[in-house]
Design a protein around this motif. Structure first.
Motif, PDB file in Angstrom:
ATOM      1  N   GLY A   8     -12.059  19.553  48.146  1.00  0.00           N
ATOM      2  CA  GLY A   8     -11.414  20.627  48.889  1.00  0.00           C
ATOM      3  C   GLY A   8     -10.667  21.627  48.030  1.00  0.00           C
ATOM      4  O   GLY A   8     -10.190  22.640  48.520  1.00  0.00           O
ATOM      5  N   GLU A   9     -10.565  21.338  46.728  1.00  0.00           N
ATOM      6  CA  GLU A   9      -9.880  22.231  45.795  1.00  0.00           C
ATOM      7  C   GLU A   9     -10.764  22.587  44.607  1.00  0.00           C
ATOM      8  O   GLU A   9     -10.910  23.750  44.265  1.00  0.00           O
ATOM      9  N   HIS A  10     -11.291  21.565  43.955  1.00  0.00           N
ATOM     10  CA  HIS A  10     -12.148  21.776  42.784  1.00  0.00           C
ATOM     11  C   HIS A  10     -13.256  20.730  42.808  1.00  0.00           C
ATOM     12  O   HIS A  10     -13.202  19.705  42.126  1.00  0.00           O
ATOM     13  N   LEU A  61     -17.233  24.170  45.811  1.00  0.00           N
ATOM     14  CA  LEU A  61     -16.231  25.220  45.632  1.00  0.00           C
ATOM     15  C   LEU A  61     -16.317  25.831  44.239  1.00  0.00           C
ATOM     16  O   LEU A  61     -16.075  27.016  44.060  1.00  0.00           O
ATOM     17  N   PHE A  62     -16.672  25.016  43.250  1.00  0.00           N
ATOM     18  CA  PHE A  62     -16.877  25.522  41.893  1.00  0.00           C
ATOM     19  C   PHE A  62     -18.013  26.548  41.876  1.00  0.00           C
ATOM     20  O   PHE A  62     -17.875  27.639  41.314  1.00  0.00           O
ATOM     21  N   LEU A  76     -16.920  19.089  58.122  1.00  0.00           N
ATOM     22  CA  LEU A  76     -16.568  20.501  58.267  1.00  0.00           C
ATOM     23  C   LEU A  76     -17.815  21.378  58.156  1.00  0.00           C
ATOM     24  O   LEU A  76     -18.044  22.257  58.989  1.00  0.00           O
ATOM     25  N   LEU A  77     -18.630  21.126  57.137  1.00  0.00           N
ATOM     26  CA  LEU A  77     -19.861  21.902  56.964  1.00  0.00           C
ATOM     27  C   LEU A  77     -20.782  21.746  58.169  1.00  0.00           C
ATOM     28  O   LEU A  77     -21.344  22.722  58.663  1.00  0.00           O
ATOM     29  N   GLN A  78     -20.919  20.528  58.657  1.00  0.00           N
ATOM     30  CA  GLN A  78     -21.794  20.295  59.801  1.00  0.00           C
ATOM     31  C   GLN A  78     -21.254  20.962  61.062  1.00  0.00           C
ATOM     32  O   GLN A  78     -22.029  21.454  61.882  1.00  0.00           O
ATOM     33  N   SER A  79     -19.924  21.020  61.210  1.00  0.00           N
ATOM     34  CA  SER A  79     -19.347  21.710  62.371  1.00  0.00           C
ATOM     35  C   SER A  79     -19.622  23.214  62.323  1.00  0.00           C
ATOM     36  O   SER A  79     -19.600  23.884  63.351  1.00  0.00           O
ATOM     37  N   LEU A 134     -13.521  27.454  53.480  1.00  0.00           N
ATOM     38  CA  LEU A 134     -13.542  25.990  53.380  1.00  0.00           C
ATOM     39  C   LEU A 134     -12.436  25.442  52.486  1.00  0.00           C
ATOM     40  O   LEU A 134     -12.058  24.267  52.617  1.00  0.00           O
ATOM     41  N   ARG A 135     -11.926  26.258  51.598  1.00  0.00           N
ATOM     42  CA  ARG A 135     -10.944  25.797  50.605  1.00  0.00           C
ATOM     43  C   ARG A 135      -9.701  25.216  51.269  1.00  0.00           C
ATOM     44  O   ARG A 135      -9.116  25.814  52.156  1.00  0.00           O
ATOM     45  N   GLY A 136      -9.332  24.017  50.819  1.00  0.00           N
ATOM     46  CA  GLY A 136      -8.126  23.361  51.319  1.00  0.00           C
ATOM     47  C   GLY A 136      -8.255  22.764  52.709  1.00  0.00           C
ATOM     48  O   GLY A 136      -7.280  22.257  53.257  1.00  0.00           O
ATOM     49  N   ARG A 137      -9.442  22.771  53.280  1.00  0.00           N
ATOM     50  CA  ARG A 137      -9.626  22.277  54.655  1.00  0.00           C
ATOM     51  C   ARG A 137     -10.233  20.877  54.719  1.00  0.00           C
ATOM     52  O   ARG A 137     -10.501  20.373  55.805  1.00  0.00           O
ATOM     53  N   TYR A 138     -10.455  20.246  53.574  1.00  0.00           N
ATOM     54  CA  TYR A 138     -10.968  18.876  53.558  1.00  0.00           C
ATOM     55  C   TYR A 138     -10.456  18.180  52.312  1.00  0.00           C
ATOM     56  O   TYR A 138     -10.021  18.819  51.353  1.00  0.00           O
TER      57      TYR A 138
END
Length: 147
Positions: free
Chosen positions: A32-34, A38-39, A69-72, A56-60
């Motif tokens: 969720g950060e690195h 996200l990279f 989250l991605l599937q939602s 998406l950042r910081g949400r998982y």
């Protein structure tokens, strides 16, 4: 055009990409950060100024919550998110700065940034780079390929 990000690369994209990879190489893997998805999105942003994963950042905080989250949002996984935003190309046609996916079998897929003949990206429990030949999928950054 399928929602692809086709923006011209910034004039200083090589410098920005080199800086991004150098700084990121020392960051620990954190869901969720690195993480790899996200990279890859941040590597795209370093080149064209647009982050396809900003929402998406910081949400998982784990693989499972990230996948949920991605599937939602309608994506099977992080690779399909990248495929929805970047034109897919054969891995043999990938160039410096493109995004590449590597399949680790039971351990899943990872997204990387092409850095010449090596692939860069954070992976849990791994450090270093992978050979370009490890890529099973690739996505063009900053161009619409002629295929």
């Amino acid at each position: 055009m399928n929602g692809f990000i086709i923006k011209r690369k910034n004039d200083d994209w090589r410098l920005q990409l080199d800086r991004f990879i150098a700084v990121s190489a020392n960051e620990p893997f954190v869901w969720g950060e690195h993480d790899c998805g996200l990279f890859a999105a941040a590597g795209v942003e370093a080149q064209i100024g647009e982050d396809f994963a900003s929402d998406l950042r910081g949400r998982y905080d784990s693989f499972e919550t990230g996948l949920n989250l991605l599937q939602s949002l309608g994506f099977a996984d992080h690779v399909e998110l990248a495929a929805s935003r970047l034109p897919e190309i054969p891995p043999a046609f990938a160039q410096l700065g493109d995004v590449a996916a590597v399949d680790f079998g039971a351990a899943g897929m990872t997204l990387t940034i092409v850095g010449g003949h090596r692939l860069h990206g954070p992976m849990p429990g791994m450090r270093g780079t992978l050979p370009m030949t490890a890529a099973c999928r690739a996505f063009a950054v900053g161009r619409m390929p002629d295929l």
